[in-house]
Design a protein around this motif. Structure first.
Motif, PDB file in Angstrom:
ATOM      1  N   ARG A 237       0.823  -1.210   0.000  1.00 13.01           N
ATOM      2  CA  ARG A 237       0.000   0.000   0.000  1.00 13.01           C
ATOM      3  C   ARG A 237       0.854   1.255   0.000  1.00 13.01           C
ATOM      4  O   ARG A 237       0.537   2.234  -0.679  1.00 13.01           O
ATOM      5  N   ARG A 238       1.970   1.227   0.743  1.00 13.91           N
ATOM      6  CA  ARG A 238       2.750   2.447   0.945  1.00 13.91           C
ATOM      7  C   ARG A 238       3.925   2.575  -0.020  1.00 13.91           C
ATOM      8  O   ARG A 238       4.407   3.683  -0.246  1.00 13.91           O
ATOM      9  N   ILE A 239       4.413   1.448  -0.550  1.00 17.14           N
ATOM     10  CA  ILE A 239       5.628   1.503  -1.365  1.00 17.14           C
ATOM     11  C   ILE A 239       5.303   1.257  -2.829  1.00 17.14           C
ATOM     12  O   ILE A 239       4.762   0.192  -3.173  1.00 17.14           O
ATOM     13  N   PRO A 240       5.636   2.194  -3.708  1.00 16.85           N
ATOM     14  CA  PRO A 240       5.500   1.932  -5.144  1.00 16.85           C
ATOM     15  C   PRO A 240       6.667   1.064  -5.625  1.00 16.85           C
ATOM     16  O   PRO A 240       7.766   1.557  -5.870  1.00 16.85           O
ATOM     17  N   HIS A 241       6.418  -0.238  -5.727  1.00 14.03           N
ATOM     18  CA  HIS A 241       7.463  -1.179  -6.096  1.00 14.03           C
ATOM     19  C   HIS A 241       7.790  -1.104  -7.591  1.00 14.03           C
ATOM     20  O   HIS A 241       6.919  -0.851  -8.412  1.00 14.03           O
ATOM     21  N   PHE A 242       9.044  -1.350  -7.918  1.00 11.38           N
ATOM     22  CA  PHE A 242       9.362  -1.782  -9.271  1.00 11.38           C
ATOM     23  C   PHE A 242      10.443  -2.860  -9.166  1.00 11.38           C
ATOM     24  O   PHE A 242      11.308  -2.814  -8.289  1.00 11.38           O
ATOM     25  N   THR A 243      10.332  -3.849 -10.022  1.00  9.11           N
ATOM     26  CA  THR A 243      11.215  -5.018  -9.965  1.00  9.11           C
ATOM     27  C   THR A 243      12.134  -5.028 -11.173  1.00  9.11           C
ATOM     28  O   THR A 243      11.703  -4.787 -12.304  1.00  9.11           O
ATOM     29  N   THR A 376       8.812 -11.403  -7.928  1.00  9.55           N
ATOM     30  CA  THR A 376       8.618  -9.977  -7.628  1.00  9.55           C
ATOM     31  C   THR A 376       8.605  -9.819  -6.111  1.00  9.55           C
ATOM     32  O   THR A 376       7.550  -9.694  -5.500  1.00  9.55           O
ATOM     33  N   PRO A 377       9.774  -9.853  -5.476  1.00  7.66           N
ATOM     34  CA  PRO A 377       9.816  -9.804  -4.008  1.00  7.66           C
ATOM     35  C   PRO A 377       9.227  -8.517  -3.456  1.00  7.66           C
ATOM     36  O   PRO A 377       9.344  -7.447  -4.062  1.00  7.66           O
ATOM     37  N   VAL A 378       8.583  -8.640  -2.308  1.00  8.10           N
ATOM     38  CA  VAL A 378       7.975  -7.488  -1.632  1.00  8.10           C
ATOM     39  C   VAL A 378       8.998  -6.873  -0.686  1.00  8.10           C
ATOM     40  O   VAL A 378       9.617  -7.572   0.124  1.00  8.10           O
ATOM     41  N   ILE A 379       9.173  -5.576  -0.787  1.00  5.33           N
ATOM     42  CA  ILE A 379      10.149  -4.873   0.036  1.00  5.33           C
ATOM     43  C   ILE A 379       9.760  -4.971   1.508  1.00  5.33           C
ATOM     44  O   ILE A 379       8.588  -4.859   1.872  1.00  5.33           O
ATOM     45  N   ASN A 380      10.761  -5.168   2.330  1.00  7.08           N
ATOM     46  CA  ASN A 380      10.561  -5.268   3.780  1.00  7.08           C
ATOM     47  C   ASN A 380      10.448  -3.847   4.349  1.00  7.08           C
ATOM     48  O   ASN A 380      11.439  -3.228   4.710  1.00  7.08           O
ATOM     49  N   HIS A 381       9.232  -3.320   4.383  1.00 13.63           N
ATOM     50  CA  HIS A 381       8.977  -1.952   4.843  1.00 13.63           C
ATOM     51  C   HIS A 381       9.582  -1.721   6.225  1.00 13.63           C
ATOM     52  O   HIS A 381       9.464  -2.586   7.102  1.00 13.63           O
ATOM     53  N   PRO A 382      10.290  -0.608   6.444  1.00  9.20           N
ATOM     54  CA  PRO A 382      10.436   0.591   5.618  1.00  9.20           C
ATOM     55  C   PRO A 382      11.729   0.644   4.810  1.00  9.20           C
ATOM     56  O   PRO A 382      12.192   1.742   4.481  1.00  9.20           O
ATOM     57  N   GLU A 383      12.325  -0.502   4.500  1.00 10.08           N
ATOM     58  CA  GLU A 383      13.521  -0.497   3.665  1.00 10.08           C
ATOM     59  C   GLU A 383      13.164  -0.049   2.254  1.00 10.08           C
ATOM     60  O   GLU A 383      11.982   0.102   1.910  1.00 10.08           O
ATOM     61  N   VAL A 384      14.181   0.140   1.412  1.00  2.82           N
ATOM     62  CA  VAL A 384      13.936   0.637   0.056  1.00  2.82           C
ATOM     63  C   VAL A 384      14.385  -0.351  -1.016  1.00  2.82           C
ATOM     64  O   VAL A 384      14.190  -0.087  -2.203  1.00  2.82           O
ATOM     65  N   ALA A 385      14.988  -1.481  -0.617  1.00  5.38           N
ATOM     66  CA  ALA A 385      15.470  -2.438  -1.609  1.00  5.38           C
ATOM     67  C   ALA A 385      15.473  -3.850  -1.037  1.00  5.38           C
ATOM     68  O   ALA A 385      15.681  -4.052   0.162  1.00  5.38           O
ATOM     69  N   ILE A 386      15.243  -4.818  -1.904  1.00  3.13           N
ATOM     70  CA  ILE A 386      15.340  -6.235  -1.550  1.00  3.13           C
ATOM     71  C   ILE A 386      15.894  -6.976  -2.757  1.00  3.13           C
ATOM     72  O   ILE A 386      15.489  -6.709  -3.894  1.00  3.13           O
ATOM     73  N   VAL A 387      16.851  -7.879  -2.518  1.00  2.00           N
ATOM     74  CA  VAL A 387      17.476  -8.655  -3.582  1.00  2.00           C
ATOM     75  C   VAL A 387      16.996 -10.094  -3.464  1.00  2.00           C
ATOM     76  O   VAL A 387      17.116 -10.713  -2.395  1.00  2.00           O
ATOM     77  N   GLY A 388      16.437 -10.617  -4.552  1.00  3.03           N
ATOM     78  CA  GLY A 388      15.900 -11.978  -4.557  1.00  3.03           C
ATOM     79  C   GLY A 388      16.733 -12.900  -5.426  1.00  3.03           C
ATOM     80  O   GLY A 388      17.179 -12.515  -6.518  1.00  3.03           O
TER      81      GLY A 388
END
Length: 447
Positions: A237-243, A376-388
Motif C-alpha cells: 500500500r505504501r511503497i511503489p514497487h518496481f522489480t 517480484t519480491p515485496v520490500i521489507n517496509h520501511p527499507e527501500v530495496a530487496i534482492v531476490g
C-alpha cells in the motif's frame, strides 16, 4: 481462599494492545509460580507471560486471536489467602489507570514478526472494564481427547504441526492415535469434524461445513500469519514497487565455492551461495549507499545507514521471518554463513529475540531450489530495496562464439521508486552481477 487477577502486562515501548496467540493452561489447571500461562504477540515480538503466583485457573480472559488492551484481565486464579480481586475492582470503579496489581515477572521474547515496524493491529480492543467480570470457563478439549500433563508437548511431525497451525488447532487437545502416541493427519481430520464442547469453546478450531463430499474450512488469520498479512499489505500500500530482473553466469562462482568448501569446509564450515551474494551486496552498497536505507514516509526522511544490517528472509513453520545479520559489512563470508545458519535455526525454533528480528537495512531473500526463473519480491517496509535469488539452471550459452554449458541464475530485485531511480537500481544490480561473475573481486579490498 481468594481470587488473584492477572492482567495483561505492560511490555513497554508504548505498546497499548497485544494479540493473544496461545494458551498454555485451561480452566481447572493447577499452576505454580513462574509457569508460562499464555503467549501474546505485539507488533515486534511474541512473548511468554508467566504466573506471579501459584493457584488454580478459574477462568481465561480472552480468546486466541483476540487483541487485548494492556491492563485488561488475562486470567483468574484461585489462590491461598485473600487474593487481589477486590483491589482490581476498586481501581476499575474509580476509573484510574490499570497497572498490574501484582506484576508478573518480566516476559521473555521468543519470536518476532517480520520487522520492527509492523503496523498496529486494527482489531477492536477488548475493554479494560472486563477485568471486573468473571469470564465463564471455556472447555479446551472435545470429548475423547487424551489428557496431557500441564506443559507437556504433544508428539507430531513437522508437517502435522504446520497443518495444525494453518488450521488454528492447538495440538495439546487433539487425541493421538499414532503407534508411539503421536498425532497424525487423520487425528486432525477427526478433531475438526467433532462438535465444539460449547458455544464458548476456546479452541481456535476452524468451523467446517461438511455436505456430502464437500467441505469448507474457515481458517482464522491470527498470530504471526496476521502480522505477515498486515506487513505485506502495508508494504504494497505504501511503497511503489518496481522489480528489476537480471541474468548472470555463476559457473565460476560455483566452481570457486566448491573448491573453498573442499579446502576449508571442515574447519570453517560449508558455504552456500547466499554468503557470496551477501558479500557482493555489501561491496555494491559502497558505490550505491542509497540502497542501504529506510524511508520514514510519514516524516519524509530517508535514513541512510553506514553499517549494513542484512535481513535474510527465512521460512518457518509458522510463517516468514526476517532475522538480521548485523554489521554484515564487517564479517567475512564464513562468518556471514555461520550467523545466517544460527539465526535461521533460532527463528525456526521460535527462540529468536526481538533484536535478532528487527533493524535490517536491506534484505536478501531466496526460495532455494524452488526459486523459479524470476519473482517480484515485496520490500521489507520501511527499507527501500530487496534482492531476490532464483534457482541455478545449467543450459547452453554462447560464449566466445561457441555454445557451451553454463550455470545461469537470475536476480529478481525490487526497489522503492520514491527513493531509488530506475537507473540507479539497474547499476546496483549490474555491479552485483560483475562481482559474482568474477568472484575473485569479492576478496579484493580496494584502498
Amino acid at each position: 481462599m481468594g481470587i488473584h487477577i492477572i492482567k495483561m502486562p505492560d511490555i513497554g515501548e508504548g505498546i497499548a494492545e497485544v494479540e493473544l496467540v496461545g494458551w498454555h493452561v485451561k480452566a481447572g489447571d493447577t499452576v505454580v509460580e513462574d509457569q508460562i500461562l499464555a503467549d501474546v504477540m505485539t507488533d515486534k515480538a511474541t512473548v511468554e507471560v508467566p504466573s506471579p503466583v501459584s493457584g488454580v485457573v478459574v477462568a481465561l480472559g480472552g480468546e486466541i486471536g483476540e487483541v487485548m488492551a494492556v491492563g485488561s484481565e488475562l486470567i483468574r486464579l484461585e489462590v491461598e489467602g485473600p487474593g487481589n480481586a477486590g483491589l482490581v475492582s476498586a481501581s476499575v470503579e474509580t476509573a484510574e489507570a490499570t497497572p498490574v496489581v501484582e506484576a508478573p515477572k518480566p516476559v521473555t521474547a521468543t519470536q518476532a514478526s517480520v520487522t520492527q515496524d509492523a503496523p498496529v493491529a486494527t482489531t477492536p480492543v477488548a475493554s479494560a472494564t472486563r477485568s471486573a467480570q468473571v469470564i465463564p470457563m471455556r472447555s479446551a478439549a472435545v470429548q475423547g481427547a487424551i489428557a496431557r500433563p500441564t506443559g507437556a508437548k504433544p508428539l507430531a511431525s513437522p508437517a502435522v504441526r504446520k497443518r495444525a497451525w494453518e488450521l488454528g488447532i492447538e495440538l495439546q487437545y487433539v487425541p493421538a492415535s499414532g503407534p508411539v502416541g503421536q498425532i497424525t493427519h487423520q487425528d486432525l481430520d477427526a478433531y475438526i469434524r467433532q462438535p465444539a464442547a460449547s458455544a464458548g469453546d476456546a479452541r481456535a478450531v476452524p468451523r467446517a461445513t461438511v455436505h456430502d463430499d464437500e467441505r469448507i474450512d474457515d481458517i482464522p488469520v491470527i498470530g504471526l500469519r496476521r502480522k505477515i498479512a498486515q506487513k505485506m499489505q502495508e508494504a504494497k500500500r505504501r511503497i511503489p514497487h518496481f522489480t528489476y530482473v537480471e541474468e548472470l553466469d555463476v559457473t565460476e562462482l560455483e566452481n570457486l565455492r566448491s573448491k573453498l568448501n573442499q579446502e576449508y569446509g571442515e574447519d570453517k564450515g560449508k558455504l552456500t551461495l547466499l554468503p557470496f551474494i551477501a558479500r557482493a551486496m555489501v561491496l555494491a552498497i559502497r558505490d550505491f549507499p542509497q540502497m542501504n536505507a529506510r524511508y520514514d514516509d510519514d516524516a519524509e526522511i530517508i535514513h541512510r545507514y553506514g553499517a549494513v544490517h542484512l535481513g535474510v528472509a527465512t521460512q518457518t513453520e509458522t510463517g516468514l521471518m526476517v532475522p538480521v545479520v548485523r554489521h554484515a559489512d564487517q564479517l567475512d563470508m564464513w562468518q556471514v554463513a555461520s550467523e545466517t545458519v544460527r539465526l535461521a535455526r533460532v527463528a525456526r525454533e521460535n527462540r529468536a529475540t526481538r533484536d535478532e528480528l528487527s533493524g535490517s537495512t536491506i534484505t536478501l531473500t531466496s526460495l532455494g531450489p524452488l526459486g523459479g526463473i524470476m519473482a517480484t519480491p515485496v520490500i521489507n517496509h520501511p527499507e527501500v530495496a530487496i534482492v531476490g535469488v532464483n534457482r541455478i539452471v545449467e543450459r547452453p550459452v554462447i560464449k566466445d562464439g561457441a555454445v557451451v554449458a553454463r550455470k545461469m541464475m537470475n536476480l529478481s530485485s525490487s526497489f522503492d521508486h520514491r527513493v531509488v531511480d530506475g537507473m540507479d537500481a539497474a547499476q546496483f544490480i549490474q555491479r552485483i552481477r560483475t562481482l559474482l561473475e568474477c568472484p575473485a573481486l569479492l576478496f579484493v579490498e580496494v584502498l
